[in-house]
Enzyme design. Structure first.
Site, short mmCIF file in Angstrom:
data_model
loop_
_atom_site.label_atom_id
_atom_site.label_comp_id
_atom_site.label_asym_id
_atom_site.label_seq_id
_atom_site.Cartn_x
_atom_site.Cartn_y
_atom_site.Cartn_z
CG ASP A 88 -2.03 0.88 1.15
OD1 ASP A 88 -2.39 1.50 0.00
OD2 ASP A 88 -2.61 1.24 2.05
N GLY A 91 0.22 5.39 -4.45
CA GLY A 91 -0.34 6.78 -4.60
C GLY A 91 0.12 7.99 -3.82
CB SER A 127 -8.82 -5.28 -3.57
OG SER A 127 -9.41 -3.84 -3.78
CG ASN A 133 -7.93 -2.09 -5.80
OD1 ASN A 133 -6.67 -2.91 -5.68
ND2 ASN A 133 -7.86 -1.04 -5.01
C1 FPP Z 1 -1.88 0.26 -3.51
O1 FPP Z 1 -1.38 1.54 -3.45
C2 FPP Z 1 -1.21 -0.59 -4.43
C3 FPP Z 1 -1.82 -1.03 -5.42
C4 FPP Z 1 -3.40 -1.00 -5.56
C5 FPP Z 1 -1.50 -1.81 -6.46
C6 FPP Z 1 -0.12 -2.65 -6.29
C7 FPP Z 1 0.55 -2.98 -7.38
C8 FPP Z 1 1.90 -2.94 -7.64
C9 FPP Z 1 2.73 -2.87 -6.41
C10 FPP Z 1 2.40 -3.16 -9.04
C11 FPP Z 1 2.38 -4.21 -9.85
C12 FPP Z 1 2.29 -5.69 -9.06
C13 FPP Z 1 2.97 -6.64 -9.30
C14 FPP Z 1 2.43 -7.96 -8.59
C15 FPP Z 1 3.87 -6.94 -10.46
P1 FPP Z 1 -2.33 2.82 -3.43
O2 FPP Z 1 -2.61 2.98 -4.92
O3 FPP Z 1 -3.75 2.34 -2.79
O4 FPP Z 1 -1.70 3.73 -2.64
P2 FPP Z 1 -2.46 5.13 -2.00
O5 FPP Z 1 -3.33 4.26 -0.79
O6 FPP Z 1 -1.35 5.79 -1.44
O7 FPP Z 1 -3.51 5.80 -2.74
#
Ligand code: FPP
Length: 277
Positions: A35, A38, A80, A83
């Site tokens: 997490d 962003g 998720s 998402n």
């Molecule tokens: C959460 O950060 C992250 C995700 C929803 C996506 C995770 C994906 C990756 C790390 C890249 C590719 C994955 C693989 C397995 C190669 P957020 O966007 O919710 O962050 P925030 O809460 O700060 O907005």
């Protein structure tokens, strides 16, 4: 665990931390809620996409480290079921990154004898993503090392619903529906994670104190580790800190630590005698 030292620089911070690990008390299965992509981008005045892109390198490091430590499984929460509420462009970007990761990393995954699997309602994914996933699953199906399990379009509640429906369907096909009794073993063996040990350690980055619908059944006794580090900044030292913290925990699974309690046996006899008097 000795495989890990092959990629560590002697004297480096991660080398020093790895030296202090107890090889006999490693978690068998680590699950990670990645997490903060962003926020990482926001703090740099960059688009959210840049945060997701920067989130790929820590994935590579976590996979390499856990595999070289000899863990049985690493489960990553990549997308998720909730998402899908994000803007279309962001969702498309995540698919592109996942495909790119699988395509680029497959040779390394093969070299490390890692078996790749995915869990979630994969039918809803765009065809090219499903194809790339299937290629990786098929190519690694006979590998015997760590299981890399990626949660995509995943929801812990949906997983439980799918498990219960699968149990009912099996019973119907076998003509046992009228006498069907559902127990914990039946649910466990119909989850997406059937055959995997429950996670011993659940790591969440970015400081949020939530489990976000992840592995709701399987984390019943997992040790939780929340770090304020944002996922794109999560490096090998952060993972080693999490494992070291896990090794300090006294896991009792609702019971008692038998070594300590056996040492206190005499106190107990005395206490019972005092009550009886
Ligand atoms: C959460 O950060 C992250 C995700 C929803 C996506 C995770 C994906 C990756 C790390 C890249 C590719 C994955 C693989 C397995 C190669 P957020 O966007 O919710 O962050 P925030 O809460 O700060 O907005």
């Amino acid at each position: 665990m000795k495989d890990l030292f092959e990629v560590l620089k002697p004297g480096g911070e991660d080398w020093a931390l790895a030296k202090t690990l107890d090889p006999d008390r490693l978690p068998a299965h680590i699950a990670i809620i990645m997490d903060g992509n962003g926020r990482w981008a926001g703090r740099r005045n960059m688009p959210r996409a840049a945060g997701h892109r920067a989130g790929v390198e820590p994935v590579r490091i976590a996979v390499e480290t856990c595999s070289r430590l000899g863990l049985e499984a690493l489960t990553l929460y990549a997308f998720s079921a909730e998402n899908w509420k994000r803007p279309r462009a962001e969702v498309d970007m995540l698919w592109r990154l996942l495909r790119l990761y699988l395509h680029r990393e497959l040779p390394e995954i093969m070299r490390n004898d890692i078996r790749f699997t995915c869990m979630g309602r994969l039918d809803a994914l765009p065809d090219p993503v499903r194809r790339e996933i299937e290629i990786a699953i098929d190519a690694t199906a006979r590998n015997r090392g760590m299981r890399l399990n990626v949660a995509i379009n995943y929801s812990g509640r949906a997983e439980l619903v799918d498990a219960v429906n699968a149990i009912v369907e099996d019973a119907r096909l076998e003509g046992r529906l009228r006498d069907l009794q559902i127990d914990e073993a039946a649910i466990t063996s119909h989850l997406y994670t059937a055959g995997l040990p429950d996670p011993d350690l659940l790591i969440r980055t970015s400081g949020e104190m939530r489990v976000s619908n992840f592995l709701l059944w399987q984390i019943a006794y997992a040790e939780l580790y929340v770090t304020g580090t944002l996922w794109p900044d999560f490096r090998r030292v952060d993972l080693l800190h999490a494992i070291l913290d896990y090794q300090k925990r006294d896991r009792r699974f609702g019971g008692l630590n038998l070594e300590t309690e056996t040492a206190r046996a005499e106190e107990w006899v005395e206490a019972v005698q005092t009550i009886a008097r």
